[in-house]
Design an enzyme around this catalytic site. Sequence first.
Site, PDB file in Angstrom:
ATOM      1  N   HIS A 154      -8.956  -2.041  -5.862  1.00  0.00           N
ATOM      2  CA  HIS A 154      -7.897  -2.320  -4.892  1.00  0.00           C
ATOM      3  C   HIS A 154      -6.823  -3.231  -5.500  1.00  0.00           C
ATOM      4  O   HIS A 154      -5.627  -3.036  -5.254  1.00  0.00           O
ATOM      5  CB  HIS A 154      -8.464  -2.969  -3.636  1.00  0.00           C
ATOM      6  CG  HIS A 154      -7.419  -3.137  -2.570  1.00  0.00           C
ATOM      7  ND1 HIS A 154      -7.041  -2.111  -1.734  1.00  0.00           N
ATOM      8  CD2 HIS A 154      -6.626  -4.192  -2.258  1.00  0.00           C
ATOM      9  CE1 HIS A 154      -6.072  -2.526  -0.940  1.00  0.00           C
ATOM     10  NE2 HIS A 154      -5.798  -3.784  -1.239  1.00  0.00           N
ATOM     11  N   ASP A 200      -2.730  -2.807  -5.696  1.00  0.00           N
ATOM     12  CA  ASP A 200      -1.767  -3.824  -5.285  1.00  0.00           C
ATOM     13  C   ASP A 200      -0.757  -4.103  -6.396  1.00  0.00           C
ATOM     14  O   ASP A 200       0.439  -4.276  -6.131  1.00  0.00           O
ATOM     15  CB  ASP A 200      -2.488  -5.124  -4.914  1.00  0.00           C
ATOM     16  CG  ASP A 200      -3.076  -5.097  -3.511  1.00  0.00           C
ATOM     17  OD1 ASP A 200      -2.726  -4.198  -2.721  1.00  0.00           O
ATOM     18  OD2 ASP A 200      -3.890  -5.995  -3.204  1.00  0.00           O
ATOM     19  N   HIS A 206       0.832  -1.205   0.000  1.00  0.00           N
ATOM     20  CA  HIS A 206       0.000   0.000   0.000  1.00  0.00           C
ATOM     21  C   HIS A 206       0.868   1.257   0.000  1.00  0.00           C
ATOM     22  O   HIS A 206       0.628   2.203  -0.756  1.00  0.00           O
ATOM     23  CB  HIS A 206      -0.932   0.007   1.205  1.00  0.00           C
ATOM     24  CG  HIS A 206      -1.985  -1.053   1.145  1.00  0.00           C
ATOM     25  ND1 HIS A 206      -2.986  -1.183   2.082  1.00  0.00           N
ATOM     26  CD2 HIS A 206      -2.202  -2.048   0.241  1.00  0.00           C
ATOM     27  CE1 HIS A 206      -3.760  -2.200   1.769  1.00  0.00           C
ATOM     28  NE2 HIS A 206      -3.302  -2.746   0.657  1.00  0.00           N
ATOM     29  N   HIS A 231      -0.532 -11.335  -5.298  1.00  0.00           N
ATOM     30  CA  HIS A 231       0.800 -10.826  -4.990  1.00  0.00           C
ATOM     31  C   HIS A 231       1.876 -11.730  -5.596  1.00  0.00           C
ATOM     32  O   HIS A 231       2.875 -11.241  -6.132  1.00  0.00           O
ATOM     33  CB  HIS A 231       0.995 -10.705  -3.477  1.00  0.00           C
ATOM     34  CG  HIS A 231       0.213  -9.577  -2.878  1.00  0.00           C
ATOM     35  ND1 HIS A 231       0.432  -8.262  -3.217  1.00  0.00           N
ATOM     36  CD2 HIS A 231      -0.789  -9.568  -1.974  1.00  0.00           C
ATOM     37  CE1 HIS A 231      -0.406  -7.483  -2.552  1.00  0.00           C
ATOM     38  NE2 HIS A 231      -1.165  -8.255  -1.801  1.00  0.00           N
TER      39      HIS A 231
END
Length: 301
Positions: free
Chosen positions: A233, A237, A77, A260
């Site tokens: 969001h 990321d 973030h 991720h």
Amino acid sequence: MPRRTLAGSEELRGIGLHTGACSVVRLSPGPPGSGIVFRRSDLPGEPVIRASISQVEATERRTGLANGPATVDTVEHLLAAAHAWHLDDVLIVIEGPEPPMLDGSFLPWFEAFERAGIAEHEGDPAVLRVTTPFTVQEGDASYIAAPGKGLQLTATIQWDNPIIGRQSASFMVTPDVFKHDIAPARTFGFIDEVEGLQQRGLLKGASPEMAVVLSDTGLASGSLRWPDEFVRHKLGDILGDLALLGARIEGRIIAERPSHQGNIALARALARQGHRTDPSRMDIASIQRVLPHRYPFLLVD
């Protein structure tokens, strides 16, 4: 095109999502050529951890970095906000193992950088350009990278949940677009996953104030900022994980079911296949040496 750093310093504090630890983060100018680095002020010797794909040591539900035994967790973030501001050199002094989750979005970090002020300083920024299209597959996540001006991010996600379903979003990443269309989007999770993740040492600090919480049938608390807040969001990321390349990226990225782990695989593929203009940069030892002399105020607690 000069390098960019901060004009001043700004501090944020709070609870980490996964470690549950209270931490204090001070964002400060970095020496020219230093890149973005974390300094663990709570550990002996105050070790430095570079924000680099070579330092990635965790990708389950977050991105964590390590330099030997020194670690810093859930960096995406903060790094997304830095990347959106095109910041090249920043010193992040952190007292604790993980930046605070705050409201679960990127916006508090973006606004903290804004309050500190953006400044230009000596040297040329590293730029990574996608010159030839290529694809990346990592588990369920897949990506297409193609040439383009600036950085355009597109993502599609799909969950068997009535609130999420299938969502797609695409934005050309600029500071203004990021601030208004991506930064307020919060992380999200599912009630039925909490116990299992906590047994694996994650979500120790989780609370409804720092995430969108979902049940099998819909929202378990609060309200959405956009109907497609979830995919927005995920775009943030991606941007935060790509910041670990230490370069401004020019190209189009199209992601399907990003994660991720997939984002880091994409970053490594970009490092191999992209054309990088990379001025000389300082190594960790040089950063450690120069900080007390050129930036003595950064050592004050």
